[in-house]
Motif scaffolding. Structure first.
Motif, PDB file in Angstrom:
ATOM      1  N   SER A  13       0.828  -1.209   0.000  1.00 20.56           N
ATOM      2  CA  SER A  13       0.000   0.000   0.000  1.00 20.56           C
ATOM      3  C   SER A  13       0.865   1.262   0.000  1.00 20.56           C
ATOM      4  O   SER A  13       1.970   1.289   0.550  1.00 20.56           O
ATOM      5  N   ALA A  14       0.339   2.294  -0.629  1.00 22.81           N
ATOM      6  CA  ALA A  14       1.052   3.568  -0.639  1.00 22.81           C
ATOM      7  C   ALA A  14       0.974   4.272   0.709  1.00 22.81           C
ATOM      8  O   ALA A  14       1.771   5.164   0.993  1.00 22.81           O
ATOM      9  N   SER A  15       0.051   3.841   1.568  1.00 25.61           N
ATOM     10  CA  SER A  15      -0.102   4.451   2.887  1.00 25.61           C
ATOM     11  C   SER A  15       0.850   3.777   3.872  1.00 25.61           C
ATOM     12  O   SER A  15       0.847   2.549   4.012  1.00 25.61           O
ATOM     13  N   LYS A  16       1.636   4.578   4.541  1.00 26.92           N
ATOM     14  CA  LYS A  16       2.580   4.048   5.531  1.00 26.92           C
ATOM     15  C   LYS A  16       1.839   3.359   6.670  1.00 26.92           C
ATOM     16  O   LYS A  16       2.259   2.295   7.152  1.00 26.92           O
ATOM     17  N   LYS A  17       0.729   3.928   7.091  1.00 28.14           N
ATOM     18  CA  LYS A  17      -0.045   3.340   8.186  1.00 28.14           C
ATOM     19  C   LYS A  17      -0.574   1.966   7.797  1.00 28.14           C
ATOM     20  O   LYS A  17      -0.507   1.011   8.596  1.00 28.14           O
ATOM     21  N   ASP A  18      -1.074   1.844   6.578  1.00 31.86           N
ATOM     22  CA  ASP A  18      -1.586   0.538   6.130  1.00 31.86           C
ATOM     23  C   ASP A  18      -0.468  -0.495   6.070  1.00 31.86           C
ATOM     24  O   ASP A  18      -0.672  -1.668   6.422  1.00 31.86           O
ATOM     25  N   ARG A  19       0.714  -0.083   5.607  1.00 28.51           N
ATOM     26  CA  ARG A  19       1.836  -1.029   5.532  1.00 28.51           C
ATOM     27  C   ARG A  19       2.249  -1.507   6.926  1.00 28.51           C
ATOM     28  O   ARG A  19       2.503  -2.691   7.147  1.00 28.51           O
ATOM     29  N   ILE A  20       2.301  -0.587   7.867  1.00 31.48           N
ATOM     30  CA  ILE A  20       2.712  -0.966   9.230  1.00 31.48           C
ATOM     31  C   ILE A  20       1.655  -1.865   9.873  1.00 31.48           C
ATOM     32  O   ILE A  20       1.985  -2.868  10.527  1.00 31.48           O
ATOM     33  N   ASP A  21       0.378  -1.509   9.686  1.00 32.38           N
ATOM     34  CA  ASP A  21      -0.686  -2.355  10.250  1.00 32.38           C
ATOM     35  C   ASP A  21      -0.633  -3.757   9.668  1.00 32.38           C
ATOM     36  O   ASP A  21      -0.784  -4.760  10.400  1.00 32.38           O
ATOM     37  N   ALA A  22      -0.410  -3.877   8.367  1.00 32.62           N
ATOM     38  CA  ALA A  22      -0.323  -5.198   7.734  1.00 32.62           C
ATOM     39  C   ALA A  22       0.885  -5.971   8.249  1.00 32.62           C
ATOM     40  O   ALA A  22       0.810  -7.189   8.475  1.00 32.62           O
ATOM     41  N   SER A  23       1.996  -5.290   8.467  1.00 30.48           N
ATOM     42  CA  SER A  23       3.206  -5.954   8.989  1.00 30.48           C
ATOM     43  C   SER A  23       2.961  -6.481  10.397  1.00 30.48           C
ATOM     44  O   SER A  23       3.363  -7.611  10.732  1.00 30.48           O
ATOM     45  N   VAL A  24       2.302  -5.673  11.225  1.00 28.72           N
ATOM     46  CA  VAL A  24       2.032  -6.098  12.602  1.00 28.72           C
ATOM     47  C   VAL A  24       1.137  -7.332  12.614  1.00 28.72           C
ATOM     48  O   VAL A  24       1.388  -8.308  13.347  1.00 28.72           O
ATOM     49  N   LYS A  25       0.089  -7.302  11.812  1.00 34.30           N
ATOM     50  CA  LYS A  25      -0.825  -8.451  11.770  1.00 34.30           C
ATOM     51  C   LYS A  25      -0.122  -9.692  11.226  1.00 34.30           C
ATOM     52  O   LYS A  25      -0.310 -10.812  11.744  1.00 34.30           O
ATOM     53  N   LEU A  26       0.698  -9.536  10.201  1.00 37.44           N
ATOM     54  CA  LEU A  26       1.400 -10.675   9.606  1.00 37.44           C
ATOM     55  C   LEU A  26       2.384 -11.292  10.598  1.00 37.44           C
ATOM     56  O   LEU A  26       2.405 -12.525  10.794  1.00 37.44           O
ATOM     57  N   ILE A  27       3.179 -10.477  11.252  1.00 36.62           N
ATOM     58  CA  ILE A  27       4.173 -10.989  12.191  1.00 36.62           C
ATOM     59  C   ILE A  27       3.491 -11.662  13.373  1.00 36.62           C
ATOM     60  O   ILE A  27       3.929 -12.711  13.854  1.00 36.62           O
ATOM     61  N   SER A  28       2.408 -11.088  13.845  1.00 36.42           N
ATOM     62  CA  SER A  28       1.686 -11.696  14.976  1.00 36.42           C
ATOM     63  C   SER A  28       1.141 -13.058  14.597  1.00 36.42           C
ATOM     64  O   SER A  28       1.238 -14.026  15.382  1.00 36.42           O
ATOM     65  N   SER A  29       0.588 -13.166  13.400  1.00 38.16           N
ATOM     66  CA  SER A  29       0.060 -14.452  12.941  1.00 38.16           C
ATOM     67  C   SER A  29       1.173 -15.483  12.798  1.00 38.16           C
ATOM     68  O   SER A  29       1.031 -16.651  13.217  1.00 38.16           O
ATOM     69  N   LEU A  30       2.284 -15.074  12.227  1.00 40.61           N
ATOM     70  CA  LEU A  30       3.392 -16.008  12.020  1.00 40.61           C
ATOM     71  C   LEU A  30       3.998 -16.450  13.349  1.00 40.61           C
ATOM     72  O   LEU A  30       4.410 -17.614  13.503  1.00 40.61           O
ATOM     73  N   GLU A  31       4.100 -15.558  14.314  1.00 40.65           N
ATOM     74  CA  GLU A  31       4.593 -15.952  15.643  1.00 40.65           C
ATOM     75  C   GLU A  31       3.668 -16.983  16.266  1.00 40.65           C
ATOM     76  O   GLU A  31       4.125 -17.947  16.932  1.00 40.65           O
ATOM     77  N   HIS A  32       2.375 -16.800  16.080  1.00 37.93           N
ATOM     78  CA  HIS A  32       1.415 -17.756  16.619  1.00 37.93           C
ATOM     79  C   HIS A  32       1.592 -19.123  15.963  1.00 37.93           C
ATOM     80  O   HIS A  32       1.595 -20.160  16.657  1.00 37.93           O
ATOM     81  N   PHE A  33       1.749 -19.146  14.636  1.00 37.45           N
ATOM     82  CA  PHE A  33       1.954 -20.425  13.935  1.00 37.45           C
ATOM     83  C   PHE A  33       3.254 -21.089  14.365  1.00 37.45           C
ATOM     84  O   PHE A  33       3.313 -22.312  14.567  1.00 37.45           O
ATOM     85  N   GLN A  34       4.299 -20.305  14.525  1.00 38.10           N
ATOM     86  CA  GLN A  34       5.592 -20.875  14.890  1.00 38.10           C
ATOM     87  C   GLN A  34       5.567 -21.425  16.314  1.00 38.10           C
ATOM     88  O   GLN A  34       6.214 -22.447  16.606  1.00 38.10           O
ATOM     89  N   ALA A  35       4.795 -20.786  17.197  1.00 39.35           N
ATOM     90  CA  ALA A  35       4.702 -21.288  18.572  1.00 39.35           C
ATOM     91  C   ALA A  35       3.992 -22.621  18.626  1.00 39.35           C
ATOM     92  O   ALA A  35       4.288 -23.469  19.496  1.00 39.35           O
ATOM     93  N   GLN A  36       3.074 -22.875  17.704  1.00 34.21           N
ATOM     94  CA  GLN A  36       2.346 -24.145  17.675  1.00 34.21           C
ATOM     95  C   GLN A  36       3.087 -25.237  16.908  1.00 34.21           C
ATOM     96  O   GLN A  36       2.726 -26.410  16.982  1.00 34.21           O
ATOM     97  N   PHE A  37       4.143 -24.822  16.216  1.00 36.90           N
ATOM     98  CA  PHE A  37       4.870 -25.800  15.387  1.00 36.90           C
ATOM     99  C   PHE A  37       5.820 -26.612  16.256  1.00 36.90           C
ATOM    100  O   PHE A  37       6.509 -26.076  17.129  1.00 36.90           O
ATOM    101  N   GLU A  38       5.887 -27.930  16.001  1.00 33.91           N
ATOM    102  CA  GLU A  38       6.794 -28.824  16.708  1.00 33.91           C
ATOM    103  C   GLU A  38       7.894 -29.255  15.754  1.00 33.91           C
ATOM    104  O   GLU A  38       7.625 -29.813  14.677  1.00 33.91           O
ATOM    105  N   ALA A  39       9.138 -29.018  16.147  1.00 30.02           N
ATOM    106  CA  ALA A  39      10.277 -29.397  15.314  1.00 30.02           C
ATOM    107  C   ALA A  39      10.414 -30.917  15.281  1.00 30.02           C
ATOM    108  O   ALA A  39      10.030 -31.611  16.225  1.00 30.02           O
ATOM    109  N   PRO A  40      10.986 -31.492  14.213  1.00 27.77           N
ATOM    110  CA  PRO A  40      11.162 -32.964  14.112  1.00 27.77           C
ATOM    111  C   PRO A  40      12.145 -33.453  15.159  1.00 27.77           C
ATOM    112  O   PRO A  40      13.044 -32.727  15.589  1.00 27.77           O
ATOM    113  N   SER A  41      11.979 -34.693  15.557  1.00 27.88           N
ATOM    114  CA  SER A  41      12.867 -35.293  16.567  1.00 27.88           C
ATOM    115  C   SER A  41      14.238 -35.530  15.968  1.00 27.88           C
ATOM    116  O   SER A  41      14.405 -35.610  14.753  1.00 27.88           O
ATOM    117  N   PRO A  42      15.257 -35.680  16.826  1.00 25.42           N
ATOM    118  CA  PRO A  42      16.615 -35.881  16.317  1.00 25.42           C
ATOM    119  C   PRO A  42      16.760 -37.106  15.430  1.00 25.42           C
ATOM    120  O   PRO A  42      17.539 -37.099  14.495  1.00 25.42           O
TER     121      PRO A  42
END
Length: 1165
Positions: A13-42
């Motif tokens: 988006s050409a709007s700085k506010k829209d870009r920052i809001d989208a970044s915040v939502k994206l990072i929050s969602s990805l952190e949530h997915f990564q917290a639920q992810f289980e790494a493979p066993s050794p």
């Protein structure tokens, strides 16, 4: 992924506010997915796998790995602001997750940004920018030096960062900088970020990384650029133990890049304009890219190093600024682009500078360039120069203590004492305005020390003194500077000493600064006159200046006084008297005769007595005292003196007005004789003197006159008002002059023949003086000469040649003389007519200016005495000025309009009493003029005056007279086709004078039936609507009767319109206007008499009207509004009014009130 995919779109988006809001939502969602992810066993890991992309998928959630790849690919997108949004999101994501390595991300970036031979120029630029933003994201996220290992098997540890990855990123940034010149600054800026990150890091390979950075950036790369200087300064401050002498040589002689020995080389590199092969003494510099208006970031690094570090580094700044900035960027041969950079460097340095270093900024070349480009708007860098001036003013507002130091530079050796005049700005004035009192005193001391300098020529010292006089006067004229008594008195005293006296001997112990030193050379007559003029100008400003004076624990705002309550003019007179007595040190320039001195003493005696007057006359006495003292100052300082007769008459008027004790007559000038039978009112004498002051050309006398009138306005009488109004009458400004000329010509004709004989006998004795006069007249008007010669040539006569002495003199006969006589007479007549026309124009202009000043008195009187009955007498003359002024007097008309609108139209106080014989004729005259006024603007003015008078008349019991006049005007408006009145004239009266307008209620019902057309008829209905908006609450019976009559009128109109009465043809829109009026009237009936609303409004009649409207094809759309009228008129009253409650309580007691409350609670439930 279904929840994150929509978020990628808003990253572009050409709007700085829209870009920052989208970044915040994206990072929050990805952190949530990564917290639920289980790494493979050794056991499931493939430890021998070198596929880094597989490792990305192995240790990250699917959404996370997808997002990393998507964000990396998005860096090369040319769409809108994709590169900005995707880089911010990638940087934040890499800083949040600890399951990726710098090497992995570097590989992804390089794979996603491979260049191909078939790429266009734009595509290649997108790829290069993608690499730059990707490397920057790795550095800013901290991934490049992260020490936390990845969550891998227990048998091996994979670190997020490594020396190999650091070196890869380092080399790639260097390659990017070399590949494109326009990318070099950004690539090396990323390198500087890496150096800052490396300094704060605690990685095991830190020393190796520093060595690699130095090797690739300094050893292998011998070309110097501003970017390389910035990197070197950062590394020097972080890693001082490196061998910097060998690393920077042979380009720099000293390892301290900002040292004195390196400044010339540094200036060449920072100028960024070297092309071709370097000379013997020139360093190898990088190829210059395209010029950019934005200043290079290296300047921030250097200024921070010079001004915000140790004192040892600070000592280099003056020399650095002189060589690198003044002699390089501001040199006479520098391009406008480099000078533009120089202005930006100055602004950056100004924000960081210390007080003792300020003079180092205002260098010779900078001041020359700044003044040149600031002085004219067509200069190339005029806006940059103005921006610099604004930055300096802002800086002084933040740091008032530094204002004086900057003024010294602007008016010093490299600047100009006439800085504001040359640059056509108010830079110095605004800086002085921001200074505090102590700095102002310091500035005054500096100015006065400059007034005496024996080392310069007379012309130079006179010019400097002229500038000092102007500067001192500007300090007092500047309203933003706090006027404390000590520095203001010092300025006034200096003007008095050098304007009125000659200093013979210095007196260092004197409190007068002007006596501390004998001026050498002495002030010229021109400068002394300038001092006297500025003294009067300063007194004019101080007379109108309001000062808070504390008296008997009360603070009052008083104009024209110092903080101790003494008048400024009184202080000046005291200084003059003190200097007159000090004959040892000073000598008065102009001698004062005994007669004038006696009158001065008499005036001072009266002024001293006036000071003792108290009570209700105290304010007027202070005004009279100001008048006398100001007149004495004018006598001393100005060539345009106040006549002695005027001062004498003022003294006599003050004595009579304030019942002062009889003053003993002193030898000298006899007092002015006054007719004891009918002496003029004292206030009339005072105001006549004030009017005489208004005719003066000096602002001092006009200001004093206005201030005195403001103080004595409560003593004004009827004859005083007549005197003021006489000045506003329209008169021929040249009539008086013509009468004087006629008297002079008559007296000239009455000379006796004996006198002429005597003059002829003495003519021989005066031949010498006549010869001198003839010699003075030899320089004749060339234009007149040419016209006479033309008249002669028309008749065949040529001008005599003075050089031809041998030519024979030719004589004209009588016929030839008669032939040219008429032509020459015409020439002289035209010449006289031109002079007369010029005099008429000048006289008319002066008369207009004078009336304008008299209007100031009118404005002051109405403002100070709004409850005076004399205000009414001023209305008609003001209206005359507004409506009857010529085009040359537009300023006069506009000012009178302003007085009427602000003082009359918005009046909150009115005269308490006035006679009917005085006000009614004025009210009638205004209404008659309103009916014949063609200008809507002037009609509005007349309406304002009529409303003001109606308020006054209603308050004094003359409401019937108000109604009579408005009734006549209303009839003229509604029934006469060519009426010049408009509806606004009556609307303003109805809205602002409702008690008087209520008397027109019956006329508003009757006159519409006689309307000249339907448009005027509905304008009358609109006036009824305005009248009913706020009916009188104290007259319920009259309101009820009016509503009943209105109901009959409206029902009759609806019936006639629905039955197609040819005399009443209405449109649907007009029917809606009638029903709007009916709705308002029904609501008001319900509000005023809720129990009788049905009887007042008859719902059944309106139900029949509804049927008629429904039956009409034209009006059926308005039937719903009529139904609303029926509902309002027939609906029962829900809650008894307060009066009804009181009645019920009185009849049934508290039980009835209890039942009412229970009824309310049940309804709510």
């Amino acid at each position: 992924m279904s929840t994150t995919l929509p978020l990628f779109w808003h990253l572009s988006s050409a709007s700085k506010k829209d870009r920052i809001d989208a970044s915040v939502k994206l990072i929050s969602s990805l952190e949530h997915f990564q917290a639920q992810f289980e790494a493979p066993s050794p056991s499931e890991e493939d430890e021998g796998s070198d596929d880094k992309t597989d490792a990305l998928d192995s240790f990250n959630a699917q959404d996370v790995s997808y997002s990393v790849r998507r964000l990396v690919r998005g860096l090369a997108s040319p769409r809108e602001s994709s590169r900005l949004g995707f880089s911010v999101a990638l940087t934040e994501l890499l800083s949040r997750i600890d399951t990726v390595t710098a090497s992995q991300i570097f590989t992804l970036i390089m794979d996603a940004t491979k260049s191909q031979g078939s790429m266009t120029g734009q595509e290649e630029r997108d790829v290069l920018f993608a690499r730059l933003f990707g490397m920057t994201a790795i550095i800013q996220s901290g991934l490049i030096v992260r020490t936390k290992p990845l969550p891998t098997s227990q048998s091996s540890v994979t670190l997020a960062s490594s020396f190999a990855a650091y070196e890869q990123i380092l080399m790639e940034l260097l390659v990017l900088g070399e590949k494109k010149a326009w990318l070099r600054e950004s690539a090396w800026w990323a390198l500087s970020l890496a150096a800052d990150t490396l300094e704060a890091a605690e990685v095991s390979w830190k020393d190796e990384a520093v060595a690699a950075t130095v090797q690739h950036a300094f050893v292998e790369n011998t070309v110097w650029s501003p970017e390389k200087i910035a990197l070197a300064l950062k590394l020097q401050s972080a890693f001082e133990n490196l061998d910097w002498r060998s690393l920077v040589s042979p380009t720099f002689k000293n390892p301290d890049l900002l040292g004195t020995a390196n400044l010339q080389t540094l200036a060449l590199i920072l100028k960024d304009s070297h092309n071709g092969e370097p000379g013997e003494d020139e360093p190898r510099t990088a190829a210059a890219g395209g010029w950019k208006a934005q200043l290079h970031y290296v300047w921030d690094t250097m200024l921070d190093r010079l001004l915000n570090t140790s004192n040892g580094a600070k000592t280099h700044f003056p020399e650095f600024f002189r060589v690198v900035v003044d002699e390089s960027l501001f040199s006479s041969t520098a391009s406008p682009e480099r000078k533009y950079w120089g202005f930006q460097v100055f602004q950056k340095a100004l924000a960081l500078i210390a007080e003792d270093t300020i003079p180092m900024l205002f260098t010779k070349n900078f001041m020359r360039t700044w003044i040149n480009h600031l002085s004219k708007q067509d200069r190339y860098l005029h806006k940059a120069a103005k921006c610099t001036a604004a930055e300096i003013q802002t800086f002084v507002q933040r740091n008032p203590k530094l204002g004086f130091a900057i003024i010294l530079q602007l008016t010093g050796a490299h600047g100009s004492q006439q800085f504001d005049k040359i640059t056509k700005t108010k830079t110095v004035e605004s800086i002085v305005s921001a200074m505090d009192v102590e700095d102002v005193k310091q500035y005054i001391d500096y100015l006065l020390k400059q007034a005496n300098d024996t080392k310069v020529e007379i012309d130079t010292i006179n010019a400097r003194r002229r500038w000092i006089v102007d500067q001192l006067a500007s300090l007092i004229r500047n309203g933003s500077i706090s006027k404390t008594s000590d520095w203001v008195e010092s300025v006034l005293d200096w003007f008095v000493v050098n304007g009125l006296f000659i200093v013979k001997k210095k007196s260092e112990k004197s409190h007068l600064i002007g006596l501390h030193q004998v001026p050498k050379p002495q002030f010229s007559d021109e400068l002394r006159q300038a001092c006297r003029d500025k003294l009067l100008g300063c007194l004019a400003d101080l007379t109108s200046h309001v000062m808070t004076v504390e008296h008997e624990n009360k603070k009052n705002k008083v104009a024209g006084t110092a903080a101790d309550g003494e008048l400024w003019v009184d202080k000046v007179l005291c200084t003059i008297e003190e200097l007159k007595q000090d004959t040892k040190h000073v000598e008065l320039i102009a001698e004062v005769d005994e007669e004038d001195e006696a009158l001065r003493l008499k005036a001072k005696d009266v002024a001293a007595r006036l000071k003792k007057v108290s009570g209700e006359k105290q304010e007027a006495a202070s005004g009279m005292r100001l008048l006398l003292l100001a007149s004495l100052v004018q006598q001393s300082c100005s060539e345009e003196v106040v006549s002695l007769d005027t001062i004498e008459s003022c003294i006599e008027a003050a004595t009579r007005e304030f019942a002062l004790e009889k003053i003993k007559k002193k030898k000298g000038r006899p007092s002015v004789s006054v007719d004891d039978d009918d002496p003029p009112e004292p206030i009339d004498v005072i105001v006549d003197t004030i009017i005489g002051f208004l005719e003066k050309s000096t602002a001092y006398m006009r200001t004093v006159g206005s201030q005195v009138f403001s103080l004595v306005s409560d003593r004004v009488k009827s004859s005083t008002i007549d005197l003021i109004l006489t000045q506003l009458e329209t008169r021929d400004p040249t009539a008086e002059e013509s009468s004087i000329e006629e008297e002079g010509s008559e007296s000239g004709e009455n000379h006796s023949e004996d006198e002429m004989e005597d003059s002829s006998e003495s003519s021989s004795a005066g031949n010498h003086s006549e010869a001198e006069e003839d010699s003075n007249d030899e320089e004749a008007d060339e234009e007149l000469r040419q016209r006479i010669l033309e008249a002669l040539s028309v008749n065949g006569i040529e001008a005599a040649n003075e050089d031809d002495d041998e030519s024979e003199e030719e004589f004209m006969d009588d016929d030839q003389m008669m032939a040219i006589d008429e032509h020459i007479a015409e020439v002289f007549r035209s010449r006289i007519n031109e002079k007369k026309a010029s005099k008429v124009v000048d006289a008319q202009r002066e008369a207009t200016h004078f009336k304008n000043r008299v209007l100031d008195l009118v404005d002051i009187f109405i403002k100070k005495q709004p409850s005076s009955s004399f205000v009414v007498r001023l209305i008609t003359p003001l209206v005359d000025l507004i409506t009857r002024s010529t085009s040359d007097e537009k300023q006069l008309s506009d000012k009178a309009q302003g007085i009427v609108r602000s003082r009359i139209g918005k009046a909150k106080e009115f005269p308490s009493s006035i006679s009917k014989e005085e006000i009614v004729p004025i009210f009638e005259t205004l209404h008659k003029r309103a009916r014949t006024e063609r200008s809507p603007e002037y009609l509005s003015i007349l309406g304002e005056c009529c409303i003001y008078l109606s308020h006054l008349m209603i308050n004094t019991g003359l409401q019937d007279d108000v109604v009579i006049q408005y009734r006549q005007s209303l009839a003229d408006f509604i029934t006469r086709k060519n009426s010049l009145l408009n509806v606004s004239f009556f609307q303003q009266f109805i809205r602002r004078s409702r008690p008087g307008a209520w008397g027109l209620r019956n006329d508003l019902l009757e006159l519409p039936g006689k309307a000249v057309n339907m448009y005027r008829r509905f304008q009358a209905y609109q006036l009824i609507h305005d009248l009913l908006t706020e009916p009188p609450a104290d007259l319920p019976e009259e309101v009820t009767q009016f509503l009943q009559a209105l109901r009959l009128v409206l029902l009759d109109l609806i019936s006639r319109a629905c039955n197609n009465d040819h005399a009443l043809v209405l449109s649907a829109a007009q029917m809606r206007e009638l029903l709007k009026l009916a709705l308002l009237a029904a609501r008001q009936a319900r509000h005023i008499a809720p129990e009788d609303v049905a009887s007042i409004w008859e719902p059944s009649a309106w139900s029949k009207a509804t049927g008629l409207l429904l039956a009409s094809e034209r009006f059926k759309g308005t039937a719903q509004m009529c139904k609303q009228v029926v509902q309002i008129a027939s609906a029962p009253q829900k809650n008894p009014s307060s009066k009804r409650k009181a009645q019920l309580i009185s009849e049934g007691g508290e039980n009835v009130l209890t039942e009412i409350k229970k009824h309310k609670r049940k309804k709510v439930a």
